[in-house]
Design an enzyme around this catalytic site. Structure first.
Site, mmCIF file in Angstrom:
data_model
loop_
_atom_site.group_PDB
_atom_site.id
_atom_site.type_symbol
_atom_site.label_atom_id
_atom_site.label_comp_id
_atom_site.label_asym_id
_atom_site.label_seq_id
_atom_site.Cartn_x
_atom_site.Cartn_y
_atom_site.Cartn_z
ATOM 1 C CG ASP A 131 -2.060 0.958 1.116
ATOM 2 O OD1 ASP A 131 -2.432 1.313 -0.026
ATOM 3 O OD2 ASP A 131 -2.597 1.366 2.159
ATOM 4 C CG HIS A 163 -0.612 2.366 -9.300
ATOM 5 N ND1 HIS A 163 -0.760 1.924 -8.005
ATOM 6 C CD2 HIS A 163 -1.686 3.164 -9.555
ATOM 7 C CE1 HIS A 163 -1.876 2.432 -7.494
ATOM 8 N NE2 HIS A 163 -2.453 3.188 -8.409
ATOM 9 C CG LEU A 207 8.941 -17.280 -4.130
ATOM 10 C CD1 LEU A 207 9.184 -17.214 -2.616
ATOM 11 C CD2 LEU A 207 9.254 -15.916 -4.742
HETATM 12 C C1 IPE Z 1 -5.457 -2.631 -0.102
HETATM 13 O O1 IPE Z 1 -5.159 -1.280 -0.200
HETATM 14 C C2 IPE Z 1 -5.396 -3.269 -1.447
HETATM 15 C C3 IPE Z 1 -4.089 -3.346 -2.073
HETATM 16 C C4 IPE Z 1 -2.941 -2.953 -1.557
HETATM 17 C C5 IPE Z 1 -4.078 -3.950 -3.362
HETATM 18 P P1 IPE Z 1 -6.304 -0.183 -0.290
HETATM 19 O O2 IPE Z 1 -5.612 1.116 -0.476
HETATM 20 O O3 IPE Z 1 -7.303 -0.548 -1.333
HETATM 21 O O4 IPE Z 1 -7.000 -0.306 1.122
HETATM 22 P P2 IPE Z 1 -7.865 0.736 1.956
HETATM 23 O O5 IPE Z 1 -8.913 1.284 1.018
HETATM 24 O O6 IPE Z 1 -6.942 1.811 2.408
HETATM 25 O O7 IPE Z 1 -8.423 -0.047 3.097
HETATM 26 C C1 IPE Z 2 -1.761 0.196 -3.360
HETATM 27 O O1 IPE Z 2 -1.486 1.553 -3.345
HETATM 28 C C2 IPE Z 2 -1.970 -0.327 -4.762
HETATM 29 C C3 IPE Z 2 -3.376 -0.645 -5.068
HETATM 30 C C4 IPE Z 2 -4.369 -0.615 -4.227
HETATM 31 C C5 IPE Z 2 -3.645 -1.053 -6.427
HETATM 32 P P1 IPE Z 2 -2.673 2.606 -3.327
HETATM 33 O O2 IPE Z 2 -3.090 2.892 -4.734
HETATM 34 O O3 IPE Z 2 -3.777 2.194 -2.431
HETATM 35 O O4 IPE Z 2 -1.921 3.872 -2.737
HETATM 36 P P2 IPE Z 2 -2.491 4.864 -1.648
HETATM 37 O O5 IPE Z 2 -2.905 4.052 -0.446
HETATM 38 O O6 IPE Z 2 -3.656 5.573 -2.272
HETATM 39 O O7 IPE Z 2 -1.342 5.764 -1.366
HETATM 40 MG MG MG Z 3 -4.122 2.446 -0.420
#
Ligand code: IPE
Ligand code: IPE
Ligand code: MG
Length: 248
Positions: free
Chosen positions: A19, A36, A130
């Site tokens: 995240d 990303h 792995l």
């Molecule tokens: C969880 O992150 C999903 C991934 C890392 C793929 P999110 O950014 O979607 O989660 P919330 O919305 O903060 O709970």
């Molecule tokens: C995690 O990073 C990747 C996905 C959920 C695809 P985020 O896109 O949730 O990044 P933040 O949390 O908004 O910074």
């Molecule tokens: Mg996020």
């Protein structure tokens, strides 16, 4: 579809909620998509180092069943990035003994991405070093709903092992759901966001403020050190040795 083994390579099962990509990019005045892209590179880097640190199974949360709620442009960008990354990494996975499987739903992914993941699973099926599980359109509650529907159609008792097996069928991972040893979440949030709710029953949880694009091999080593310093009891207590001998 490849036939997947029920067994996983020896070693720890590390699960990562990757995240913070969007915030990492925004903090640098760049579009979320840039975060990303760097995040995908980071995932590749962590896969490369994982087995050097005693990890046999790694589950990476790439896209949740709830992430469809994001702006269409971000979702399309992510789906393209997943496909590009898989196509670019497949050969390296084969060469380095990484078996790639995708857990989650398959009925909502773009057709080209679905073909790409099925081809990658087949091509890397011989990997023994792995087991890399990528969670794509994954939601634990979604899986549990499908497990309950399946359980209604089977004969015999629905034991814990049976549930684990049905989870494997429901999320297309083939084998029974492997318990997670260590769950790491980057990005500062301290929640599971519907990730591996069954598999994390006794996982050690580590939350770090580091945004995923900044996560490093050192951070992974630190997390593993912390994991090894923890005392896992699985509900039991520590009995003195002589007590154990007396009651045995
Ligand atoms: C969880 O992150 C999903 C991934 C890392 C793929 P999110 O950014 O979607 O989660 P919330 O919305 O903060 O709970
Ligand atoms: C995690 O990073 C990747 C996905 C959920 C695809 P985020 O896109 O949730 O990044 P933040 O949390 O908004 O910074
Ligand atoms: Mg996020």
């Amino acid at each position: 579809m490849p036939t997947l083994p029920a067994t996983t390579p020896p070693g720890l099962h590390l699960a990562i909620i990757m995240d913070g990509n969007g915030r990492w990019a925004s903090a640098r005045g760049r579009p979320r998509a840039a975060g990303h892209v760097v995040g995908a590179r980071k995932a590749r880097e962590m896969v490369e180092v994982a087995s050097n640190h005693g990890i046999g199974t790694m589950t990476l949360y790439a896209f949740s069943a709830d992430n469809w709620a994001r702006p269409r442009r971000e979702v399309v960008t992510l789906m393209r990035l997943f496909r590009r990354t898989i196509l670019a990494e497949q050969e390296r996975c084969i060469a380095t003994g990484v078996r790639l499987i995708f857990i989650g739903r398959r009925d909502r992914l773009p057709r080209e991405l679905l073909h790409t993941i099925e081809a990658a699973e087949a091509a890397t099926a011989g990997g023994k070093r792995l087991l890399l599980r990528v969670a794509l359109d994954y939601g634990a509650r979604d899986t549990i709903e499908r497990v309950i529907a399946m359980a209604r159609t089977i004969d015999g008792p629905v034991t814990r092992d049976k549930v684990a097996e049905l989870i494997g069928r429901a999320d297309h991972s083939g084998g029974a759901a492997p318990d997670v040893d260590l769950l790491v979440r980057t990005g500062g949030e301290q929640r599971l966001s519907d990730f591996l709710l069954w598999e994390c029953a006794y996982a050690e949880l580590i939350f770090t403020r580091r945004m995923w694009p900044d996560f490093s091999e050192d951070d992974l080593v630190q997390a593993l050190k912390e994991f090894h310093s923890r005392h896992r009891r699985f509900g039991a207590i520590d009995e003195p040795a002589e007590e154990r001998a007396r009651t045995a």
